[in-house]
Design a protein around this motif. Structure first.
Motif, short mmCIF file in Angstrom:
data_model
loop_
_atom_site.label_atom_id
_atom_site.label_comp_id
_atom_site.label_asym_id
_atom_site.label_seq_id
_atom_site.Cartn_x
_atom_site.Cartn_y
_atom_site.Cartn_z
N ARG A 79 0.85 -1.19 0.00
CA ARG A 79 0.00 0.00 0.00
C ARG A 79 0.88 1.24 0.00
N LEU A 80 0.29 2.35 -0.45
CA LEU A 80 0.97 3.63 -0.46
C LEU A 80 0.34 4.52 0.59
N ASP A 81 1.12 4.90 1.59
CA ASP A 81 0.63 5.78 2.65
C ASP A 81 1.02 7.22 2.35
N GLY A 82 0.17 8.14 2.83
CA GLY A 82 0.44 9.56 2.65
C GLY A 82 -0.57 10.20 1.73
N SER A 83 -0.51 11.51 1.65
CA SER A 83 -1.43 12.26 0.80
C SER A 83 -0.74 13.54 0.35
N GLY A 84 -1.31 14.15 -0.68
CA GLY A 84 -0.74 15.39 -1.20
C GLY A 84 -1.13 16.58 -0.32
N GLY A 85 -0.25 17.56 -0.25
CA GLY A 85 -0.50 18.77 0.52
C GLY A 85 -0.67 19.98 -0.37
N LEU A 86 -0.64 21.15 0.24
CA LEU A 86 -0.84 22.39 -0.49
C LEU A 86 0.28 22.61 -1.50
N LEU A 87 1.52 22.27 -1.11
CA LEU A 87 2.64 22.47 -2.03
C LEU A 87 2.51 21.57 -3.25
N TRP A 126 -0.25 20.66 -4.57
CA TRP A 126 -1.29 21.27 -5.39
C TRP A 126 -0.71 22.37 -6.28
N PHE A 127 0.42 22.93 -5.85
CA PHE A 127 1.09 23.97 -6.63
C PHE A 127 2.31 23.44 -7.37
N GLY A 128 2.40 22.12 -7.57
CA GLY A 128 3.43 21.56 -8.43
C GLY A 128 4.61 20.94 -7.73
N ALA A 129 4.63 20.86 -6.39
CA ALA A 129 5.74 20.22 -5.69
C ALA A 129 5.74 18.72 -5.98
N PRO A 130 6.90 18.04 -5.88
CA PRO A 130 6.96 16.61 -6.19
C PRO A 130 6.04 15.79 -5.30
N PRO A 131 5.11 15.00 -5.87
CA PRO A 131 4.26 14.11 -5.05
C PRO A 131 5.11 13.02 -4.40
N SER A 132 4.79 12.70 -3.17
CA SER A 132 5.55 11.67 -2.44
C SER A 132 4.61 10.80 -1.64
N ARG A 133 4.98 9.54 -1.48
CA ARG A 133 4.24 8.57 -0.69
C ARG A 133 5.25 7.64 0.01
N VAL A 148 -2.24 10.19 -9.48
CA VAL A 148 -1.76 11.49 -9.01
C VAL A 148 -2.61 12.58 -9.65
N GLY A 149 -3.22 13.42 -8.81
CA GLY A 149 -4.07 14.48 -9.30
C GLY A 149 -3.28 15.60 -9.98
N ARG A 150 -3.94 16.31 -10.85
CA ARG A 150 -3.30 17.42 -11.55
C ARG A 150 -3.05 18.58 -10.57
N PRO A 151 -1.90 19.23 -10.65
CA PRO A 151 -1.62 20.38 -9.77
C PRO A 151 -2.38 21.62 -10.23
N TRP A 152 -3.65 21.69 -9.83
CA TRP A 152 -4.51 22.78 -10.30
C TRP A 152 -4.05 24.14 -9.78
N GLY A 153 -3.26 24.17 -8.71
CA GLY A 153 -2.75 25.45 -8.23
C GLY A 153 -1.88 26.14 -9.25
N VAL A 154 -1.12 25.36 -10.02
CA VAL A 154 -0.29 25.95 -11.07
C VAL A 154 -1.17 26.55 -12.16
N THR A 155 -2.23 25.82 -12.53
CA THR A 155 -3.16 26.34 -13.54
C THR A 155 -3.82 27.62 -13.05
N LEU A 156 -4.24 27.63 -11.78
CA LEU A 156 -4.86 28.83 -11.22
C LEU A 156 -3.88 30.00 -11.22
#
Length: 301
Positions: A156-164, A166-173, A254-262
């Motif tokens: 299993r993959l533990d963890g979740s994405g944060g605000l960073l 959402w703005f394009g920071a490297p996703p990690s689990r 992995v969700g799209r970093p919509w913060g970058v689009t915004l």
């Protein structure tokens, strides 16, 4: 005289003796296999790779890999392969294919193989021994045959994405799994390979060492970090390999970093508006102020 046809006993015995062989041949034919037009060639040439027994219409990747053998697989994963010169091929409805593969030197010494593996769907792979003429040859690293690790439970993959993120920071689990030592000797400080792949691309492997000893018949809970590149999004697969064998695979959406689009939407909206206001202020400052202004200028002249 009876109308029944009597079958000789010898034929019956022969048929019964051959029946298991027929079943064995059929099952062996279903196993993926690879044959090469030549067992040796130099860089710049090409060979023809023929495959049989693959899944119908399966998408496959062909690579020339160093530090490998047909019994131990590709040691070091695709980092030991000439990835830039690999070729993709699709098996036909009968699970067969034939395609040319350019010969290039892998990044590590031989022994070498032509490695063919499925890109999507159920995992399957096959190797054929091959010698790249003129390429260095070194003995394979010693293999500890006493200790063998096997995954006991689903990964299993533990963890979740944060605000960073959402703005394009490297996703990690964190990849969490339980392994057991099914061998006869302890495994000390095992080195795992964690790979991430996106779409039809081959996994990018990274070696990670776990500190500890797993005795025969014992098990251990292991956690390894996994990180993608900045801005990554889409469907990924995380693979776990040990001793040249893939132990487990885990999908990762992995969700799209919509913060970058915004951010870019705001830039495209705010910057033109700011430039427009600055331009209007400049025009308002330099334009004539009316008849009174012109009279004063004329009088001064």
């Amino acid at each position: 005289m009876s109308g029944k046809v009597r079958v000789p006993a010898v034929l019956v015995v022969l048929a019964l003796a051959l029946f298991p062989l027929v079943g064995t041949t059929a099952s062996a034919a279903d196993k993926p296999a690879v044959e090469l037009s030549r067992s040796q060639a130099g860089t710049g040439g090409s060979i023809t790779v023929n495959g049989t027994g693959w899944r119908a219409n399966a998408l496959l990747m062909m690579l020339i890999c160093g530090r490998s053998s047909t019994d131990r697989g590709v040691i070091g994963g695709t980092n030991s392969c000439a990835n830039a010169d690999g070729r993709a091929v699709t098996a036909d409805a009968k699970g067969r294919f034939s395609k040319k593969l350019p010969v290039s030197e892998p990044p590590v010494p031989c022994p070498c193989v032509v490695h063919v593996a499925t890109v999507t769907g159920e995992k399957a792979e096959a190797d054929a021994a091959f010698l790249v003429a003129g390429h260095d040859v070194e003995p394979l690293p010693k293999q500890d045959s006493g200790g063998r690790l096997s995954v006991l439970t689903d990964t299993r993959l533990d963890g979740s994405g944060g605000l960073l993120t959402w703005f394009g920071a490297p996703p990690s689990r964190t990849l969490v799994f339980t392994v057991g030592n099914v061998g006869t000797a302890p495994v000390k400080d095992p080195v795992f390979q964690v790979g991430t792949s996106h779409g039809v691309f081959a996994p990018q492997w990274e070696e990670q060492q776990w500190r500890g000893t797993i005795g025969p018949g014992k098990k251990a809970r292991i956690s390894l970090p996994v990180e993608l590149t900045a801005g990554a999004h889409g469907d990924y697969t995380v693979s776990l390999k040990f001793g040249g064998k893939v132990l487990a695979e885990q999908p990762w959406g992995v969700g799209r970093p919509w913060g970058v689009t915004l951010f870019w939407i705001l830039v495209c909206a705010v910057v033109p508006a700011a430039l427009f206001r600055i331009g209007m202020a400049v025009v308002d400052r330099i334009r004539p102020r009316g008849p009174a202004g012109r009279v004063r200028r004329f009088g001064a002249g």
